[in-house]
Design a protein around this motif. Structure first.
Motif, PDB file in Angstrom:
ATOM      1  N   ARG A 133      -8.356   3.077   2.283  1.00 18.72           N
ATOM      2  CA  ARG A 133      -8.607   3.767   0.787  1.00 18.72           C
ATOM      3  C   ARG A 133      -8.355   2.816  -0.300  1.00 18.72           C
ATOM      4  N   TYR A 134      -7.423   1.782  -0.276  1.00 15.14           N
ATOM      5  CA  TYR A 134      -7.664   0.907  -1.467  1.00 15.14           C
ATOM      6  C   TYR A 134      -8.836   0.153  -1.522  1.00 15.14           C
ATOM      7  N   GLU A 135      -9.284  -0.430  -0.407  1.00 15.10           N
ATOM      8  CA  GLU A 135     -10.742  -1.084  -0.278  1.00 15.10           C
ATOM      9  C   GLU A 135     -11.627  -0.338  -1.096  1.00 15.10           C
TER      10      GLU A 135
ATOM     11  N   ALA B 185      -5.913   1.685  -8.674  1.00 17.89           N
ATOM     12  CA  ALA B 185      -6.696   0.463  -8.405  1.00 17.89           C
ATOM     13  C   ALA B 185      -5.965  -0.791  -8.972  1.00 17.89           C
TER      14      ALA B 185
ATOM     15  N   LEU C  48      -1.278   4.513  -0.802  1.00 15.06           N
ATOM     16  CA  LEU C  48      -2.481   4.128  -0.405  1.00 15.06           C
ATOM     17  C   LEU C  48      -2.544   3.859   1.095  1.00 15.06           C
TER      18      LEU C  48
ATOM     19  N   HIS D 257       2.264   2.419  -3.049  1.00 14.90           N
ATOM     20  CA  HIS D 257       1.199   3.161  -4.088  1.00 14.90           C
ATOM     21  C   HIS D 257       0.552   4.309  -3.422  1.00 14.90           C
TER      22      HIS D 257
ATOM     23  N   LEU E 128     -11.401   2.074  -3.396  1.00 15.07           N
ATOM     24  CA  LEU E 128     -11.008   2.113  -4.772  1.00 15.07           C
ATOM     25  C   LEU E 128     -11.139   0.782  -5.271  1.00 15.07           C
ATOM     26  N   ALA E 129     -10.960  -0.098  -4.900  1.00 15.17           N
ATOM     27  CA  ALA E 129     -11.068  -1.413  -5.228  1.00 15.17           C
ATOM     28  C   ALA E 129     -12.361  -1.890  -5.799  1.00 15.17           C
TER      29      ALA E 129
ATOM     30  N   ALA F   4      -2.231  -1.362  -7.935  1.00 17.54           N
ATOM     31  CA  ALA F   4      -2.297  -1.815  -6.791  1.00 17.54           C
ATOM     32  C   ALA F   4      -2.768  -3.393  -6.391  1.00 17.54           C
ATOM     33  N   THR F   5      -3.715  -3.638  -7.036  1.00 21.12           N
ATOM     34  CA  THR F   5      -4.214  -4.989  -6.944  1.00 21.12           C
ATOM     35  C   THR F   5      -3.063  -6.163  -7.491  1.00 21.12           C
TER      36      THR F   5
ATOM     37  N   MET G 198       0.877  -1.169  -0.037  1.00 24.02           N
ATOM     38  CA  MET G 198      -0.049  -0.112   0.024  1.00 24.02           C
ATOM     39  C   MET G 198       1.057   1.202   0.084  1.00 24.02           C
TER      40      MET G 198
ATOM     41  N   PHE H  80      -4.794   0.639   3.370  1.00 26.12           N
ATOM     42  CA  PHE H  80      -5.590  -0.506   2.861  1.00 26.12           C
ATOM     43  C   PHE H  80      -7.138   0.218   2.885  1.00 26.12           C
TER      44      PHE H  80
END
Lengths: 178, 178
Positions: free
Chosen positions: B58-60, B126, B54, B52, B62-63, B129-130, B49, B56
DNA sequence: GACCATTGTTACGGAGCCGAAGTAACGTCC
DNA sequence: GGACGTTACTTCGGCTCCGTAACAATGGTC
């Protein structure tokens, strides 16, 4: 907290299988399932902690001090064993000391290291908190004894393979406890 | 992070069996094992994270926005589904918006609700990162496919029994995805 | 129209993590 | 026995997320 409208783990898995590969999908599902299970149980744990004016991190330190026959432990041991960063250990011990549950003491031979020693009050608080945790969280987890054992076993393998603990030394140390 | 000197879960279990009862001991072991597994995997996740820019959380968000066909979602949906407190959702969207990965938009019919809409840049972030998460964390979890499935299944039961998600509605919602 | 629920925001304090720097003591190796 | 690297702990500043509470605006209902 109210239930989520659907099983996010299963839903994500479908998406991952569509967009990526099955290896990534199952790995993602494992992590997400662990995260959500943790959040679920942790909500209850926090509730109990708050009622004892503790946080889980502070409780963990206190609980280990309470079980240790010598009732004292070095700060670096806490950091390594409970995987808490040194700066945070300082904060935690500061607060426990401030609340009169623990006191700092000098190490007999190594002037660099500091010992945390539990007080009588700390011992009482630890015992009460654990008792509540047991009845209000741990004993209420919705799995059979067999399932619990399976789960613990699978997670032990996951942790061992990720080098979360020293598999070699662990046996000796644990046998010494008994 | 370096491995702990021994398996804290197993060690604690012995102590609990000595001082309390087997029900509490297995429950404690389940929680502790989940906590430590989470910490183990989370360390790696956080590393990805950070690379990138980010978190987690914020990533969630975004994902989910990236997978949703409409690419937009209400803030309250985020709060309920990802179990993030409303005030924190505001923070997260503020930051994502500030970074140009998401923008707020008015809901067409309900003037109270706000939609989060992913931007082209957000979609790219996204995806990257994924991809990294998959290769650097998810695909490297040290369990066989069978073990992963068992683990996911056991945790699903734990979550269902703890009412983490709405078991009834979940089937419908998930079937709609396929 | 009165009433209540929902949605999102703001403000405040708390907790823990991160990174980096600093102090002090230990151990080792020449 | 002195230089050097290591270990133990502390301090600082910044960041993220949580918990609580209060608030405004809108929606839905009777």
């Amino acid at each position: 907290m109210k239930p989520a409208p659907f099983d996010v783990v299963e839903a994500s898995r479908r998406v991952w299988l569509r967009d990526w590969n099955s290896e990534a999908a199952s790995g993602m599902a494992v992590f997400t399932a662990i995260l959500r299970s943790f959040q679920l149980l942790n909500d209850d744990v926090q509730r109990v902690m708050r009622s004892h004016d503790l946080t889980f991190a502070r409780y963990e330190v206190l609980a280990w001090l309470a079980t240790d026959p010598d009732s004292s432990v070095t700060l670096s041991w806490i950091s390594k064993t409970l995987r808490i960063p040194p700066a945070t250990v300082t904060d935690i011990i500061d607060r426990l000391e401030q609340d009169g549950l623990v006191r700092r003491a000098a190490h007999p031979t190594d002037a660099r290291t500091t010992l945390a020693v539990i007080t009588a009050r700390g011992r009482k608080v630890a015992r009460n908190a654990t008792s509540d945790l047991n009845t209000e969280v741990y004993e209420r987890i919705g799995l059979s004894e067999t399932q619990r054992d399976q789960l613990i076993e699978l997670l032990a393998e996951l942790r061992a393979s990720g080098n979360e603990f020293d598999v070699e030394r662990s046996r000796q140390v644990i046998d010494d406890l008994g």
